[in-house]
Write a protein that holds these residues in place. Structure first.
Motif, mmCIF file in Angstrom:
data_model
loop_
_atom_site.group_PDB
_atom_site.id
_atom_site.type_symbol
_atom_site.label_atom_id
_atom_site.label_comp_id
_atom_site.label_asym_id
_atom_site.label_seq_id
_atom_site.Cartn_x
_atom_site.Cartn_y
_atom_site.Cartn_z
ATOM 1 N N HIS A 15 43.963 33.158 32.995
ATOM 2 C CA HIS A 15 43.134 34.125 33.724
ATOM 3 C C HIS A 15 42.281 33.421 34.779
ATOM 4 N N LYS A 16 41.612 32.334 34.385
ATOM 5 C CA LYS A 16 40.726 31.627 35.306
ATOM 6 C C LYS A 16 41.505 30.971 36.438
ATOM 7 N N ASP A 17 42.642 30.387 36.109
ATOM 8 C CA ASP A 17 43.468 29.747 37.142
ATOM 9 C C ASP A 17 43.949 30.762 38.160
ATOM 10 N N LEU A 18 44.266 31.956 37.695
ATOM 11 C CA LEU A 18 44.731 32.998 38.614
ATOM 12 C C LEU A 18 43.634 33.346 39.606
ATOM 13 N N SER A 22 44.693 31.870 43.108
ATOM 14 C CA SER A 22 45.464 32.943 43.730
ATOM 15 C C SER A 22 44.626 33.823 44.641
ATOM 16 N N LEU A 23 43.310 33.722 44.520
ATOM 17 C CA LEU A 23 42.444 34.569 45.338
ATOM 18 C C LEU A 23 41.656 33.737 46.337
ATOM 19 N N ASN A 24 41.588 34.243 47.552
ATOM 20 C CA ASN A 24 40.739 33.597 48.553
ATOM 21 C C ASN A 24 39.285 33.985 48.297
ATOM 22 N N VAL A 28 35.899 40.227 46.117
ATOM 23 C CA VAL A 28 36.669 40.418 44.883
ATOM 24 C C VAL A 28 36.519 39.203 43.983
ATOM 25 N N LYS A 29 36.722 38.026 44.558
ATOM 26 C CA LYS A 29 36.612 36.800 43.766
ATOM 27 C C LYS A 29 35.186 36.608 43.254
#
Length: 272
Positions: A15-18, A22-24, A28-29
């Protein structure tokens, strides 16, 4: 039907790696990182109940509004980490891809289904031990309802101990007239058997098995026809075919519907 391989690494790390890779950077991040402590607690709770066969009692955290929307955005079948997860979950210990839906063992895997639904539990939208390979038919039939008042409605093929005794049977009248049925002849735990019955009923498996049986019977008839000349009598031929499907049974489980159907046909005296 049998148990399938569960995600072997740490689910919270996935979950944390995603989120991290995966998110800029952006709102949202930032929102997801703000909720990291709460998410961590929910993952610990899920794992504890999962390990103790007690997912029935899990309660949703209650994320809503922007928090819920952003958690749901994490799951996308086109996201690289989800694609890799799907590949990992459908690859066996021999590095072979097993692309048949484990919930029905009929159709091909099309997606990853959320065992506890992501709309009710957005915190587990990308929890890999909550994601099960699934075909589109089973996914559409499962929908959002996952438990009743007293029991789960679907088998969890990661955590439920699938019985190694036969509960799926075929009542054979002729090669074109037969029905699949569930019977608890081995005295399987009644609570587990209720979940088995619910799983098969809600996914309409007994009817779907029947509708997909023509190819199985055709293959059996081809095998009988092609092998008949190699044996002295029908008894030897029947033993050969039984042994062949017993090998498949060891691989796919005693309640694999194709094996159950073939063995019922062989024992019905229709062919011999």
């Amino acid at each position: 039907m049998k148990n399938i391989k569960c995600y072997q690494k740490d689910a919270l790390t996935f979950h944390k790696d995603l989120i991290n890779y995966s998110l800029n950077k952006g709102e949202v991040k930032d929102n997801l990182l703000k909720n990291e402590l709460s998410i961590t607690k929910t993952y610990i709770d899920y794992k504890d109940r999962f390990d103790n066969y007690n997912l029935f009692t899990i309660s949703a955290h209650g994320f809503d509004a922007e928090d819920k929307v952003n958690l749901l955005k994490l799951y996308s079948s086109q996201r690289k980490s989800i694609i890799e997860l799907k590949k990992e979950l459908t690859t066996n210990e021999f590095n072979q891809r097993i692309n048949t839906c484990p919930n029905c063992t009929i159709e091909k895997v099309a997606s990853l289904d959320h065992y506890v639904p992501k709309d009710e539990f957005p915190e587990f939208s990308v929890n890999p031990i909550n994601l099960v390979p699934c075909c589109s038919t089973c996914n559409s039939k499962k929908k959002e309802k996952w438990k009743g008042d007293q029991n789960l409605l679907f088998l969890n093929l990661y955590s439920d101990v699938i019985p190694n005794s036969q509960y799926l049977f075929v009542n054979v009248v002729s090669k074109t007239e037969f029905t699949f049925e569930l019977k608890n002849v081995s005295k399987i735990d009644l609570n587990l058997f209720k979940v088995i019955e619910s799983h098969y009923s809600r996914l309409n498996l007994l009817q779907r098995f029947r509708e997909d049986s023509d190819e199985v019977i055709s293959e059996l008839e081809i095998l009988i026809s092609s092998a008949r000349e190699s044996f002295n009598d029908d008894k030897e031929l029947r033993n050969f075919i039984n042994n062949h499907y017993s090998t498949i049974e060891k691989r796919d489980g005693v309640n694999n519907w194709k094996v159950v159907l073939v063995k019922a046909m062989l024992n019905s005296n229709i062919y011999f």
